[in-house]
Design a protein around this motif. Structure first.
Motif, PDB file in Angstrom:
ATOM      1  N   SER A 175     -55.387  31.427  21.686  1.00  0.00           N
ATOM      2  CA  SER A 175     -56.128  30.960  22.862  1.00  0.00           C
ATOM      3  C   SER A 175     -55.267  30.152  23.821  1.00  0.00           C
ATOM      4  O   SER A 175     -55.754  29.662  24.841  1.00  0.00           O
ATOM      5  CB  SER A 175     -57.324  30.100  22.414  1.00  0.00           C
ATOM      6  OG  SER A 175     -56.882  28.954  21.687  1.00  0.00           O
ATOM      7  N   THR A 176     -53.979  30.008  23.496  1.00  0.00           N
ATOM      8  CA  THR A 176     -53.081  29.230  24.349  1.00  0.00           C
ATOM      9  C   THR A 176     -52.268  30.166  25.241  1.00  0.00           C
ATOM     10  O   THR A 176     -51.756  31.179  24.777  1.00  0.00           O
ATOM     11  CB  THR A 176     -52.121  28.385  23.488  1.00  0.00           C
ATOM     12  OG1 THR A 176     -52.888  27.515  22.647  1.00  0.00           O
ATOM     13  CG2 THR A 176     -51.220  27.544  24.381  1.00  0.00           C
ATOM     14  N   SER A 177     -52.180  29.828  26.513  1.00  0.00           N
ATOM     15  CA  SER A 177     -51.394  30.625  27.451  1.00  0.00           C
ATOM     16  C   SER A 177     -50.666  29.698  28.407  1.00  0.00           C
ATOM     17  O   SER A 177     -50.870  28.482  28.394  1.00  0.00           O
ATOM     18  CB  SER A 177     -52.294  31.593  28.227  1.00  0.00           C
ATOM     19  OG  SER A 177     -53.272  30.878  28.969  1.00  0.00           O
ATOM     20  N   VAL A 178     -49.799  30.263  29.231  1.00  0.00           N
ATOM     21  CA  VAL A 178     -49.069  29.470  30.212  1.00  0.00           C
ATOM     22  C   VAL A 178     -50.057  28.875  31.217  1.00  0.00           C
ATOM     23  O   VAL A 178     -50.923  29.576  31.743  1.00  0.00           O
ATOM     24  CB  VAL A 178     -48.015  30.336  30.941  1.00  0.00           C
ATOM     25  CG1 VAL A 178     -47.291  29.517  32.010  1.00  0.00           C
ATOM     26  CG2 VAL A 178     -47.014  30.898  29.935  1.00  0.00           C
ATOM     27  N   ASN A 179     -49.930  27.583  31.470  1.00  0.00           N
ATOM     28  CA  ASN A 179     -50.829  26.887  32.374  1.00  0.00           C
ATOM     29  C   ASN A 179     -50.785  27.512  33.771  1.00  0.00           C
ATOM     30  O   ASN A 179     -49.710  27.872  34.261  1.00  0.00           O
ATOM     31  CB  ASN A 179     -50.427  25.408  32.448  1.00  0.00           C
ATOM     32  CG  ASN A 179     -51.444  24.578  33.193  1.00  0.00           C
ATOM     33  OD1 ASN A 179     -51.516  24.607  34.416  1.00  0.00           O
ATOM     34  ND2 ASN A 179     -52.231  23.811  32.452  1.00  0.00           N
ATOM     35  N   PRO A 180     -51.959  27.665  34.434  1.00  0.00           N
ATOM     36  CA  PRO A 180     -51.969  28.257  35.779  1.00  0.00           C
ATOM     37  C   PRO A 180     -51.064  27.528  36.777  1.00  0.00           C
ATOM     38  O   PRO A 180     -50.462  28.168  37.657  1.00  0.00           O
ATOM     39  CB  PRO A 180     -53.443  28.145  36.192  1.00  0.00           C
ATOM     40  CG  PRO A 180     -54.192  28.145  34.901  1.00  0.00           C
ATOM     41  CD  PRO A 180     -53.320  27.422  33.933  1.00  0.00           C
ATOM     42  N   ILE A 181     -50.962  26.202  36.655  1.00  0.00           N
ATOM     43  CA  ILE A 181     -50.087  25.448  37.552  1.00  0.00           C
ATOM     44  C   ILE A 181     -48.631  25.868  37.348  1.00  0.00           C
ATOM     45  O   ILE A 181     -47.858  26.004  38.312  1.00  0.00           O
ATOM     46  CB  ILE A 181     -50.234  23.931  37.323  1.00  0.00           C
ATOM     47  CG1 ILE A 181     -51.685  23.500  37.579  1.00  0.00           C
ATOM     48  CG2 ILE A 181     -49.288  23.153  38.218  1.00  0.00           C
ATOM     49  CD1 ILE A 181     -52.149  23.753  38.992  1.00  0.00           C
ATOM     50  N   VAL A 182     -48.256  26.107  36.101  1.00  0.00           N
ATOM     51  CA  VAL A 182     -46.892  26.552  35.813  1.00  0.00           C
ATOM     52  C   VAL A 182     -46.667  27.944  36.402  1.00  0.00           C
ATOM     53  O   VAL A 182     -45.600  28.230  36.954  1.00  0.00           O
ATOM     54  CB  VAL A 182     -46.636  26.548  34.298  1.00  0.00           C
ATOM     55  CG1 VAL A 182     -45.235  27.092  33.984  1.00  0.00           C
ATOM     56  CG2 VAL A 182     -46.768  25.135  33.737  1.00  0.00           C
ATOM     57  N   TRP A 183     -47.689  28.806  36.306  1.00  0.00           N
ATOM     58  CA  TRP A 183     -47.566  30.145  36.896  1.00  0.00           C
ATOM     59  C   TRP A 183     -47.350  30.056  38.405  1.00  0.00           C
ATOM     60  O   TRP A 183     -46.530  30.790  38.969  1.00  0.00           O
ATOM     61  CB  TRP A 183     -48.811  30.981  36.601  1.00  0.00           C
ATOM     62  CG  TRP A 183     -48.757  31.728  35.321  1.00  0.00           C
ATOM     63  CD1 TRP A 183     -49.581  31.602  34.248  1.00  0.00           C
ATOM     64  CD2 TRP A 183     -47.819  32.749  34.955  1.00  0.00           C
ATOM     65  NE1 TRP A 183     -49.220  32.453  33.248  1.00  0.00           N
ATOM     66  CE2 TRP A 183     -48.142  33.172  33.651  1.00  0.00           C
ATOM     67  CE3 TRP A 183     -46.732  33.333  35.608  1.00  0.00           C
ATOM     68  CZ2 TRP A 183     -47.427  34.155  32.991  1.00  0.00           C
ATOM     69  CZ3 TRP A 183     -46.005  34.312  34.942  1.00  0.00           C
ATOM     70  CH2 TRP A 183     -46.360  34.722  33.655  1.00  0.00           C
ATOM     71  N   VAL A 184     -48.087  29.162  39.058  1.00  0.00           N
ATOM     72  CA  VAL A 184     -47.915  28.988  40.503  1.00  0.00           C
ATOM     73  C   VAL A 184     -46.486  28.557  40.817  1.00  0.00           C
ATOM     74  O   VAL A 184     -45.838  29.081  41.735  1.00  0.00           O
ATOM     75  CB  VAL A 184     -48.926  27.961  41.048  1.00  0.00           C
ATOM     76  CG1 VAL A 184     -48.601  27.601  42.501  1.00  0.00           C
ATOM     77  CG2 VAL A 184     -50.344  28.505  40.950  1.00  0.00           C
ATOM     78  N   ALA A 185     -45.984  27.592  40.030  1.00  0.00           N
ATOM     79  CA  ALA A 185     -44.619  27.106  40.259  1.00  0.00           C
ATOM     80  C   ALA A 185     -43.595  28.212  40.036  1.00  0.00           C
ATOM     81  O   ALA A 185     -42.630  28.352  40.805  1.00  0.00           O
ATOM     82  CB  ALA A 185     -44.331  25.921  39.340  1.00  0.00           C
ATOM     83  N   LEU A 186     -43.792  29.023  39.007  1.00  0.00           N
ATOM     84  CA  LEU A 186     -42.851  30.105  38.716  1.00  0.00           C
ATOM     85  C   LEU A 186     -42.855  31.160  39.829  1.00  0.00           C
ATOM     86  O   LEU A 186     -41.789  31.601  40.294  1.00  0.00           O
ATOM     87  CB  LEU A 186     -43.204  30.758  37.381  1.00  0.00           C
ATOM     88  CG  LEU A 186     -42.946  29.948  36.115  1.00  0.00           C
ATOM     89  CD1 LEU A 186     -43.508  30.677  34.901  1.00  0.00           C
ATOM     90  CD2 LEU A 186     -41.471  29.677  35.931  1.00  0.00           C
ATOM     91  N   ILE A 187     -44.032  31.562  40.243  1.00  0.00           N
ATOM     92  CA  ILE A 187     -44.134  32.631  41.242  1.00  0.00           C
ATOM     93  C   ILE A 187     -43.653  32.149  42.614  1.00  0.00           C
ATOM     94  O   ILE A 187     -42.868  32.830  43.288  1.00  0.00           O
ATOM     95  CB  ILE A 187     -45.578  33.146  41.320  1.00  0.00           C
ATOM     96  CG1 ILE A 187     -45.957  33.821  39.997  1.00  0.00           C
ATOM     97  CG2 ILE A 187     -45.737  34.130  42.476  1.00  0.00           C
ATOM     98  CD1 ILE A 187     -47.414  34.208  39.892  1.00  0.00           C
ATOM     99  N   VAL A 188     -44.115  30.960  43.022  1.00  0.00           N
ATOM    100  CA  VAL A 188     -43.711  30.438  44.327  1.00  0.00           C
ATOM    101  C   VAL A 188     -42.208  30.155  44.341  1.00  0.00           C
ATOM    102  O   VAL A 188     -41.504  30.476  45.314  1.00  0.00           O
ATOM    103  CB  VAL A 188     -44.506  29.167  44.674  1.00  0.00           C
ATOM    104  CG1 VAL A 188     -43.963  28.506  45.935  1.00  0.00           C
ATOM    105  CG2 VAL A 188     -45.979  29.509  44.868  1.00  0.00           C
ATOM    106  N   GLY A 189     -41.695  29.551  43.271  1.00  0.00           N
ATOM    107  CA  GLY A 189     -40.258  29.275  43.204  1.00  0.00           C
ATOM    108  C   GLY A 189     -39.429  30.538  43.260  1.00  0.00           C
ATOM    109  O   GLY A 189     -38.396  30.601  43.947  1.00  0.00           O
ATOM    110  N   GLY A 190     -39.864  31.585  42.568  1.00  0.00           N
ATOM    111  CA  GLY A 190     -39.141  32.847  42.605  1.00  0.00           C
ATOM    112  C   GLY A 190     -39.181  33.490  43.974  1.00  0.00           C
ATOM    113  O   GLY A 190     -38.168  34.009  44.462  1.00  0.00           O
ATOM    114  N   ALA A 191     -40.357  33.446  44.612  1.00  0.00           N
ATOM    115  CA  ALA A 191     -40.480  34.026  45.950  1.00  0.00           C
ATOM    116  C   ALA A 191     -39.617  33.282  46.966  1.00  0.00           C
ATOM    117  O   ALA A 191     -38.968  33.906  47.820  1.00  0.00           O
ATOM    118  CB  ALA A 191     -41.948  34.000  46.384  1.00  0.00           C
TER     119      ALA A 191
END
Length: 252
Positions: A175-191
């Motif tokens: 039930s544990t996954s990567v936090n949505p805030i971390v996903w935002v940081a990863l995607i925005v940082g990559g873009a």
């Protein structure tokens, strides 16, 4: 769709989008303006790409370790269940038959019902926990006649407690996954990292496109790997119920 083909499509899509963006920028932004901003863009790119690399490495290592721990935990849970099954051999006949029957039922429930639910990220049924509770009740109902039987009862209780703990750890991992805030940081940082490369100057557009495309492809494949690894019981990792299948083979 095959996970590798899916990943290839995502990477190819990112490369194509980056190439198109590069061509558009070079067409509408004069070359002298791009050359004038090279120094500033390079400094910003160094900071953004550096932070992105650190964050990406941290997240990837975390999800990879979680997947490895999930595999080891599932094996340990099955081993502890096997210990409970064989501990029951030393119990009175009525308790032995009930404990061993429930142990087999629990292993079957985990492999056939809980695992498919975990792989889809859905809640697992309560049937498995109910089997463990019945095993606990059967053990508690035994009245030891001497210290030897009391020691055996303590041992099987310890092994059952280990099954409970390993089960909870497995459910937590599912039930544990990567936090949505971390996903935002990863995607925005990559873009942002890819976008900044489009602002650099350069006489040859082919070289510029290749460099930016490689960066876009690398960022995309790392994001895709993180997504696939975040659920150890699904996706590309797919920790399977092999240990419980092996346990049922021993029981039979």
């Amino acid at each position: 769709m095959n996970v590798y083909l899916n990943g290839l499509i995502w990477v190819a899509g990112a490369v194509v989008v980056t190439a198109v963006l590069m061509v558009v920028i070079r067409r509408f932004v004069p070359e002298e303006h791009r050359h004038a901003s090279d120094e500033a863009s390079n400094r910003v790119f160094t900071v953004v790409a550096g932070l992105q690399a650190v964050l990406m490495a941290f997240v990837l290592i975390s999800v990879f370790d979680a997947a490895d721990s999930a595999r080891q935990g599932a094996t340990q849970e099955a081993d502890d269940l096997v210990a409970v099954y064989w501990d029951a051999d030393l119990m009175p006949q009525a308790a032995r038959e009930q404990i061993q029957k429930l142990s087999l039922s629990y292993a079957s429930t985990v492999a056939d019902s809980e695992w498919p639910a975990m792989s889809r990220g859905r809640p697992v049924p309560e049937t498995g926990k109910e089997d463990l509770d019945r095993i606990h009740d059967a053990i508690s109902g035994i009245k030891p006649a001497d210290f030897s039987e009391e020691d055996r009862q303590t041992q099987i209780n310890t092994d059952l407690s280990n099954v409970y703990q390993a089960r909870q750890t497995r459910l937590d991992a599912a039930s544990t996954s990567v936090n949505p805030i971390v996903w935002v940081a990863l995607i925005v940082g990559g873009a942002l990292s890819v976008a900044l490369t489009c602002l650099f100057g350069g006489e040859k557009i082919r070289t510029h496109v290749i460099v930016a495309g490689i960066l876009a492809g690398t960022v995309t494949v790392l994001l895709f790997a993180t997504y696939q690894l975040q659920n150890p019981f699904g996706g590309a990792v797919h920790v399977g119920p092999d240990a419980f299948d092996a346990a049922m083979t021993q029981f039979s």
